[in-house]
Design a protein around this motif. Structure first.
Motif, PDB file in Angstrom:
ATOM      1  N   ALA A  13     -32.189  36.524 -68.531  1.00  0.00           N
ATOM      2  CA  ALA A  13     -32.928  36.387 -67.300  1.00  0.00           C
ATOM      3  C   ALA A  13     -33.411  34.974 -67.186  1.00  0.00           C
ATOM      4  N   GLY A  14     -33.571  34.518 -66.018  1.00  0.00           N
ATOM      5  CA  GLY A  14     -33.913  33.145 -65.744  1.00  0.00           C
ATOM      6  C   GLY A  14     -33.076  32.688 -64.590  1.00  0.00           C
ATOM      7  N   VAL A  15     -33.031  31.373 -64.390  1.00  0.00           N
ATOM      8  CA  VAL A  15     -32.303  30.840 -63.257  1.00  0.00           C
ATOM      9  C   VAL A  15     -30.819  30.796 -63.585  1.00  0.00           C
ATOM     10  N   SER A  16     -30.009  31.337 -62.739  1.00  0.00           N
ATOM     11  CA  SER A  16     -28.561  31.264 -62.896  1.00  0.00           C
ATOM     12  C   SER A  16     -28.030  30.538 -61.683  1.00  0.00           C
ATOM     13  N   SER A  66     -30.084  36.254 -79.525  1.00  0.00           N
ATOM     14  CA  SER A  66     -31.112  35.683 -78.661  1.00  0.00           C
ATOM     15  C   SER A  66     -31.333  34.217 -79.004  1.00  0.00           C
ATOM     16  N   MET A  67     -31.537  33.433 -77.969  1.00  0.00           N
ATOM     17  CA  MET A  67     -31.820  32.014 -78.140  1.00  0.00           C
ATOM     18  C   MET A  67     -33.205  31.718 -77.579  1.00  0.00           C
ATOM     19  N   SER A  68     -33.946  30.879 -78.266  1.00  0.00           N
ATOM     20  CA  SER A  68     -35.186  30.346 -77.716  1.00  0.00           C
ATOM     21  C   SER A  68     -35.142  28.830 -77.803  1.00  0.00           C
ATOM     22  N   GLU A 100     -40.190  26.013 -71.812  1.00  0.00           N
ATOM     23  CA  GLU A 100     -40.016  27.026 -72.841  1.00  0.00           C
ATOM     24  C   GLU A 100     -39.148  28.132 -72.260  1.00  0.00           C
ATOM     25  N   TRP A 101     -38.235  28.651 -73.077  1.00  0.00           N
ATOM     26  CA  TRP A 101     -37.343  29.710 -72.612  1.00  0.00           C
ATOM     27  C   TRP A 101     -36.850  30.527 -73.788  1.00  0.00           C
ATOM     28  N   SER A 214     -40.014  33.443 -69.301  1.00  0.00           N
ATOM     29  CA  SER A 214     -40.002  31.983 -69.374  1.00  0.00           C
ATOM     30  C   SER A 214     -41.416  31.475 -69.159  1.00  0.00           C
ATOM     31  N   GLN A 215     -41.591  30.179 -69.322  1.00  0.00           N
ATOM     32  CA  GLN A 215     -42.914  29.582 -69.165  1.00  0.00           C
ATOM     33  C   GLN A 215     -43.441  29.788 -67.753  1.00  0.00           C
ATOM     34  N   ALA A 216     -42.541  29.938 -66.765  1.00  0.00           N
ATOM     35  CA  ALA A 216     -42.958  30.095 -65.375  1.00  0.00           C
ATOM     36  C   ALA A 216     -43.440  31.508 -65.068  1.00  0.00           C
ATOM     37  N   ASP A 217     -43.152  32.465 -65.945  1.00  0.00           N
ATOM     38  CA  ASP A 217     -43.566  33.849 -65.705  1.00  0.00           C
ATOM     39  C   ASP A 217     -45.029  34.033 -66.072  1.00  0.00           C
TER      40      ASP A 217
END
Length: 249
Positions: A13-16, A66-68, A100-101, A214-217
């Protein structure tokens, strides 16, 4: 699944969103490979950029891991994007979502963390010193429960649409989804929102346990059962996920 960061494969999830580069950008990109020490699952690297220079950090990973990524920088106009294997369509865009993601990876291959300055800062020939920390955790996706075949051409065991509302005051509509099932009611449901972004929701033993963040959430997560469906709320977002999506059948 013991935690959100070992959930099985689903689109992060995030910007695609496609992030095209200028025709001459390749000459300004420096590529560096991130290598983890033996037995380690994370690494931190220090670097610096100036003006329109770009640094691409590459690392290999498997679908379902998973990646961070976290970026600490001296310049507030310094960000990173995350690109999947063989594509310029970013899974995450830092300039809109922060530095951050974390998310579940959709495919095997080489991922790229692209570090850059915003165009306005680049034009002023600003510089940034930064520390980039990346981690890969979890196990690769399995084939799923016995007899639960994947939809051809996708990483999902099922696709379709679910009821959703993705903004404050918006009427309920429908959103496309894909689910990767682990079995026993565990897995990841990935929902595509009307703006093209995706949201991954994690299930464990039939219960929604969290989401990729993400940091924006900043929205609060909650989940509750009503009949044979789970209603998930993430801030102003609302999703109704039937049991059949996560259990199959």
């Amino acid at each position: 699944m013991g935690s959100q960061l070992v959930a099985l494969a689903a689109f992060v999830a995030g910007v695609s969103i496609a992030v095209p580069l200028p025709a001459d950008a390749a000459s300004r990109i420096e590529t560096k490979r991130i290598a983890f020490a033996k037995g380690a699952s994370s690494a931190s690297v220090k670097g610096s950029i100036r003006g329109d220079r770009i640094v691409d950090y590459t690392l290999g990973a498997r679908a379902g891991q998973s990646m961070s990524v976290a970026l600490k920088t001296s310049n507030p106009s310094n960000y990173f994007n995350v690109l999947p294997p063989g594509s310029e369509t970013a899974l995450f865009v830092g300039s809109t979502s922060g530095n951050e993601w974390a998310g579940v990876l959709p495919a095997d291959g080489e991922y790229t963390v692209r570090v850059y300055l915003m165009r306005s800062a680049a034009r002023r020939n600003e510089s940034a010193s930064y520390t980039l920390t990346t981690a890969i955790t979890g196990t690769p996706a399995s084939a799923g429960p016995p007899g639960d075949a994947k939809v051809p051409g996708t990483p999902y065991h099922a696709t379709g649409e679910i009821p959703c509302a993705t903004a404050s005051g918006s009427a309920q509509g429908s959103c496309p989804f894909g689910v990767v099932r682990e079995g026993g009611g565990s897995g990841v449901v990935t929902v595509t929102k009307p703006d093209g972004r995706t949201r991954a929701i994690f299930f464990e033993k039939g219960k929604a346990t969290g989401y990729d963040r993400s940091q924006a959430d900043s929205g609060q997560f909650s989940a509750g059962k009503k009949g044979d469906a789970t209603t998930v709320r993430i801030g102003d977002e609302r999703y109704e996920i039937p049991d059949a999506v996560i259990f199959g059948g």
